[in-house]
Motif scaffolding. Structure first.
Motif, PDB file in Angstrom:
ATOM      1  N   MET A 282       0.849  -1.188   0.000  1.00 61.55           N
ATOM      2  CA  MET A 282       0.000   0.000   0.000  1.00 61.55           C
ATOM      3  C   MET A 282       0.890   1.245   0.000  1.00 61.55           C
ATOM      4  SD  MET A 282      -3.157  -1.344   0.139  1.00 61.55           S
ATOM      5  CE  MET A 282      -2.519  -2.493  -1.057  1.00 61.55           C
ATOM      6  N   ALA A 284       0.167   4.074  -1.835  1.00 58.91           N
ATOM      7  CA  ALA A 284      -0.534   5.304  -2.230  1.00 58.91           C
ATOM      8  C   ALA A 284      -0.485   6.349  -1.120  1.00 58.91           C
ATOM      9  CB  ALA A 284      -1.990   4.979  -2.561  1.00 58.91           C
ATOM     10  N   VAL A 286      -2.754   8.315   0.350  1.00 58.39           N
ATOM     11  CA  VAL A 286      -4.214   8.446   0.433  1.00 58.39           C
ATOM     12  C   VAL A 286      -4.551   9.702   1.224  1.00 58.39           C
ATOM     13  CG1 VAL A 286      -6.335   7.275   1.175  1.00 58.39           C
ATOM     14  CG2 VAL A 286      -4.337   5.917   0.492  1.00 58.39           C
ATOM     15  N   ASP A 288      -6.190  11.905   3.803  1.00 60.11           N
ATOM     16  CA  ASP A 288      -6.782  11.519   5.089  1.00 60.11           C
ATOM     17  C   ASP A 288      -8.235  11.979   5.201  1.00 60.11           C
ATOM     18  OD1 ASP A 288      -4.580  10.189   6.164  1.00 60.11           O
ATOM     19  OD2 ASP A 288      -3.600  12.101   6.633  1.00 60.11           O
ATOM     20  N   PRO A 316     -11.537   6.303   4.886  1.00 61.78           N
ATOM     21  CA  PRO A 316     -11.190   5.008   5.467  1.00 61.78           C
ATOM     22  C   PRO A 316      -9.686   4.771   5.331  1.00 61.78           C
ATOM     23  CG  PRO A 316     -12.226   4.734   3.319  1.00 61.78           C
ATOM     24  CD  PRO A 316     -12.342   6.185   3.674  1.00 61.78           C
ATOM     25  N   ASP A 317      -9.117   4.034   6.260  1.00 60.68           N
ATOM     26  CA  ASP A 317      -7.695   3.687   6.167  1.00 60.68           C
ATOM     27  C   ASP A 317      -7.571   2.357   5.430  1.00 60.68           C
ATOM     28  OD1 ASP A 317      -5.055   2.702   6.710  1.00 60.68           O
ATOM     29  OD2 ASP A 317      -4.900   4.276   8.232  1.00 60.68           O
ATOM     30  N   ILE A 318      -7.095   2.437   4.206  1.00 61.49           N
ATOM     31  CA  ILE A 318      -7.046   1.241   3.342  1.00 61.49           C
ATOM     32  C   ILE A 318      -6.046   0.222   3.888  1.00 61.49           C
ATOM     33  CG2 ILE A 318      -6.629   0.429   0.978  1.00 61.49           C
ATOM     34  CD1 ILE A 318      -7.343   3.354   0.092  1.00 61.49           C
ATOM     35  N   LEU A 319      -4.884   0.714   4.299  1.00 63.22           N
ATOM     36  CA  LEU A 319      -3.851  -0.199   4.818  1.00 63.22           C
ATOM     37  C   LEU A 319      -4.362  -0.944   6.045  1.00 63.22           C
ATOM     38  CD1 LEU A 319      -0.953  -1.316   4.886  1.00 63.22           C
ATOM     39  CD2 LEU A 319      -0.274   0.741   6.135  1.00 63.22           C
ATOM     40  N   GLY A 335       3.175  -1.539   4.225  1.00 63.08           N
ATOM     41  CA  GLY A 335       2.727  -0.157   4.141  1.00 63.08           C
ATOM     42  C   GLY A 335       3.910   0.775   3.940  1.00 63.08           C
ATOM     43  N   PHE A 336       3.612   2.013   3.676  1.00 64.90           N
ATOM     44  CA  PHE A 336       4.643   3.045   3.571  1.00 64.90           C
ATOM     45  C   PHE A 336       4.365   4.078   4.654  1.00 64.90           C
ATOM     46  CE2 PHE A 336       7.408   2.854  -0.255  1.00 64.90           C
ATOM     47  CZ  PHE A 336       6.996   1.616  -0.717  1.00 64.90           C
ATOM     48  N   ALA A 337       5.395   4.707   5.143  1.00 62.55           N
ATOM     49  CA  ALA A 337       5.189   5.781   6.113  1.00 62.55           C
ATOM     50  C   ALA A 337       5.950   7.003   5.621  1.00 62.55           C
ATOM     51  CB  ALA A 337       5.696   5.368   7.485  1.00 62.55           C
ATOM     52  N   ALA A 338       5.183   8.024   5.251  1.00 62.83           N
ATOM     53  CA  ALA A 338       5.810   9.259   4.790  1.00 62.83           C
ATOM     54  C   ALA A 338       5.933  10.173   5.996  1.00 62.83           C
ATOM     55  CB  ALA A 338       4.926   9.891   3.725  1.00 62.83           C
ATOM     56  N   LYS A 350       3.186   3.299  13.313  1.00 59.36           N
ATOM     57  CA  LYS A 350       2.243   2.964  12.227  1.00 59.36           C
ATOM     58  C   LYS A 350       2.185   1.463  12.008  1.00 59.36           C
ATOM     59  CE  LYS A 350       2.103   7.235   9.725  1.00 59.36           C
ATOM     60  NZ  LYS A 350       2.716   8.100   8.732  1.00 59.36           N
ATOM     61  N   ARG A 353       0.015   0.186  14.789  1.00 58.98           N
ATOM     62  CA  ARG A 353      -1.351   0.740  14.749  1.00 58.98           C
ATOM     63  C   ARG A 353      -2.154   0.178  13.574  1.00 58.98           C
ATOM     64  NH1 ARG A 353      -0.183   6.062  14.378  1.00 58.98           N
ATOM     65  NH2 ARG A 353      -0.942   6.496  12.277  1.00 58.98           N
ATOM     66  N   LYS A 354      -1.475   0.035  12.420  1.00 62.36           N
ATOM     67  CA  LYS A 354      -2.208  -0.395  11.220  1.00 62.36           C
ATOM     68  C   LYS A 354      -2.252  -1.911  11.095  1.00 62.36           C
ATOM     69  CE  LYS A 354      -1.626   3.931   8.960  1.00 62.36           C
ATOM     70  NZ  LYS A 354      -2.211   4.665   7.847  1.00 62.36           N
TER      71      LYS A 354
HETATM   72  N1  CTP Z   1      -2.916   4.725   4.125  1.00 64.66           N
HETATM   73  C1  CTP Z   1      -4.074   4.135   3.677  1.00 64.66           C
HETATM   74  N2  CTP Z   1      -5.268   4.785   3.802  1.00 64.66           N
HETATM   75  C2  CTP Z   1      -5.338   5.975   4.389  1.00 64.66           C
HETATM   76  C3  CTP Z   1      -4.167   6.596   4.861  1.00 64.66           C
HETATM   77  C4  CTP Z   1      -2.955   5.944   4.709  1.00 64.66           C
HETATM   78  O1  CTP Z   1      -3.997   3.023   3.137  1.00 64.66           O
HETATM   79  N3  CTP Z   1      -6.518   6.560   4.499  1.00 64.66           N
HETATM   80  C5  CTP Z   1      -1.653   3.989   4.022  1.00 64.66           C
HETATM   81  C6  CTP Z   1      -0.656   4.566   3.050  1.00 64.66           C
HETATM   82  O2  CTP Z   1      -0.838   4.006   1.769  1.00 64.66           O
HETATM   83  C7  CTP Z   1       0.665   4.132   3.662  1.00 64.66           C
HETATM   84  C8  CTP Z   1       0.368   4.143   5.143  1.00 64.66           C
HETATM   85  O3  CTP Z   1      -1.038   4.020   5.274  1.00 64.66           O
HETATM   86  O4  CTP Z   1       0.991   2.808   3.319  1.00 64.66           O
HETATM   87  C9  CTP Z   1       0.834   5.354   5.894  1.00 64.66           C
HETATM   88  O5  CTP Z   1       0.413   6.522   5.249  1.00 64.66           O
HETATM   89  P1  CTP Z   1       0.800   7.938   5.823  1.00 64.66           P
HETATM   90  O6  CTP Z   1       0.184   8.987   4.970  1.00 64.66           O
HETATM   91  O7  CTP Z   1       2.260   7.984   6.083  1.00 64.66           O
HETATM   92  O8  CTP Z   1       0.118   7.854   7.250  1.00 64.66           O
HETATM   93  P2  CTP Z   1      -1.244   8.305   7.833  1.00 64.66           P
HETATM   94  O9  CTP Z   1      -1.957   7.102   8.353  1.00 64.66           O
HETATM   95  O10 CTP Z   1      -2.001   9.132   6.864  1.00 64.66           O
HETATM   96  O11 CTP Z   1      -0.757   9.140   9.066  1.00 64.66           O
HETATM   97  P3  CTP Z   1      -0.191  10.652   9.115  1.00 64.66           P
HETATM   98  O12 CTP Z   1      -0.762  11.370   7.915  1.00 64.66           O
HETATM   99  O13 CTP Z   1      -0.715  11.157  10.390  1.00 64.66           O
HETATM  100  O14 CTP Z   1       1.291  10.539   9.106  1.00 64.66           O
END
Ligand code: CTP
Length: 412
Positions: A282, A284, A286, A288, A316-319, A335-338, A350, A353-354
């Motif tokens: 995952m 993308a 996405v 928030d 929704p949080d897809i991951l 997953g990826f963490a930016a 993350k 949590r995920k």
């Molecule tokens: N992700 C997802 N769906 C979302 C938000 C994030 O699937 N609604 C996934 C991203 O594809 C990635 C990971 O969760 O693999 C982390 O995304 P990131 O943007 O770094 O984290 P967030 O959960 O959005 O947290 P934050 O913005 O607070 O750092």
């Protein structure tokens, strides 16, 4: 083996200088007939035996020659060319080309390309019998065979028989049909993810405000697309659920274009339901939040009316949804963490949590969005590994190799 299929496979054929070079024309024809794509690289000595014109006509591609041509390098540089291929074939492989590759010499286009490739190389030697039997040549051949990983050399021939020089013995280049079989064999064991299904998300999402405006982010999709390409290259059946990006889908990858996060989630869930997924990546970016109550018509600027108030609701949080345990959970969820600060702490948080298995953490405070390079740290449940800044393609290949290792250790 007879009539092997090379459908969708790419061969870079390096033609060295030797009378056997004439057989390379037949080899090009056979590769094409089997459905493969072939690009040829002709050494200076090779050009004494076959013409670039015949090779170009048979392969359907312009021929790379052992002259550094700026226009060739612009179209596809020699590094890119060596990566483009699934397999590099050297036919005829002269004592000189073998010696250079065995000793890491890079003083012309052929030897540089051989050193630059991260793909397996198949050698079809052709030389006089005394040369072939010389301990120096034999030592070089053993050395090439001993190299590990991608660079491990495979050999086909030489055959025994009468040679152009009038002598008899081992040194004749293998027949093109035998080289074709060796190509198919070399390619078949380079597909360690064959039979595995992968779902990848990539790019940004676009959350509509009204029919003409929306909220999005700077993700280019390059890293996710590179992961899709790397997994497909290793034999996985890859579905790429992609937000709006300016990229073509990689060869052999099925792309499902989406815009909003909710559409991305629906597409991913559809994939998980249709058949068991082994690998989910995952990547993308996405959004928030999305706009609550997207306007059906363009929001008009009312003079003196001020800006519209946009009400946002959480996406929704897809991951997290994919990582939830259950019968359709993929075997490996990445997953990826930016992050712009505290990469390690945030990425580890993350990961738990995920509920995913691995997190690729990247520091996006550096030049990452839209760039071709990236520096990441891979966090697994057992530890972490940092990869210095390199191309997104190299990062993807490295991640793909880790995935291969994971499934070797956990084949179920
Ligand atoms: N992700 C997802 N769906 C979302 C938000 C994030 O699937 N609604 C996934 C991203 O594809 C990635 C990971 O969760 O693999 C982390 O995304 P990131 O943007 O770094 O984290 P967030 O959960 O959005 O947290 P934050 O913005 O607070 O750092």
């Amino acid at each position: 083996m007879s009539n092997p299929t090379l459908l969708g496979r790419r061969v870079l054929l390096i033609i060295g200088g030797g009378i056997a070079a004439y057989k390379s024309l037949e080899l090009v024809r056979l590769i094409k007939k089997s459905g493969g794509e072939v690009m040829t690289l002709l050494t200076k000595a090779g050009a004494e035996f076959v013409t670039p014109m015949s090779l170009a006509a048979l392969s359907g591609h312009s021929v790379r020659q052992d002259l550094f041509m700026p226009e060739d390098e612009t179209a596809m540089g020699h590094i890119e060319l060596s990566r483009w291929a699934d397999l590099v074939v050297v036919a005829p492989a002269t004592a000189g080309l073998i010696a250079k590759a065995a000793n890491g010499m890079a003083d012309d286009l052929a030897s540089t390309t051989l050193l630059a490739t991260d793909k397996k190389t198949l050698w079809a030697p052709a030389m006089n019998v005394r040369m072939w039997e010389h301990p120096a040549v034999q030592a070089n051949v053993s050395k090439l065979k001993s190299f590990d990983g991608f660079h491990r050399g495979a050999f086909v021939g030489p055959d025994q028989g009468e040679m152009a020089c009038g002598e008899f013995g081992f040194g004749r280049m293998a027949e093109p049909a035998a080289i074709l079989d060796a190509i198919a064999a070399a390619l078949s064991d380079s597909k360690p993810l064959a039979g595995r299904k992968a779902v990848i998300t990539a790019g940004p999402t676009f959350e509509a405000i009204d029919p003409v405006r929306g909220l999005t982010n700077r993700s280019s999709g390059k890293q996710g697309y590179a992961v899709a390409a790397a997994l497909a290259e290793l034999g996985a059946e890859v579905t790429l659920v992609s937000g709006p990006v300016f990229l073509n889908p990689p060869a052999g990858v099925r792309r499902i274009p989406v815009e909003a996060a909710t559409e991305m989630l629906a597409a991913v869930e559809g994939e998980l339901k249709s058949s068991p997924v082994d690998i989910a990546v995952m990547s993308a970016a996405v959004a928030d939040w999305r706009v609550d109550g997207v306007a059906t018509g363009k929001i008009k600027k009312v003079p003196g009316g001020g800006p519209p108030a946009l009400q946002l609701i959480e996406n929704p949080d897809i991951l997290a949804a994919v990582s939830k345990s259950g019968p359709s959970r993929p075997k490996l969820v990445i997953g990826f963490a930016a992050e712009t600060s505290d990469l390690e702490a945030n990425a580890k948080a993350k990961l738990s949590r995920k509920g995913c298995d691995w997190i690729v953490g990247n520091d996006v405070s550096q030049d990452v969005f839209g760039s071709d390079g990236n520096a990441v740290t891979l966090f697994t449940r057992d530890g972490s590994e940092s990869w210095a800044r390199q191309s997104k393609t190299d990062i993807a290949n490295r991640l793909a190799q880790h995935i291969v290792e994971h499934f070797k250790a956990n084949p179920q």
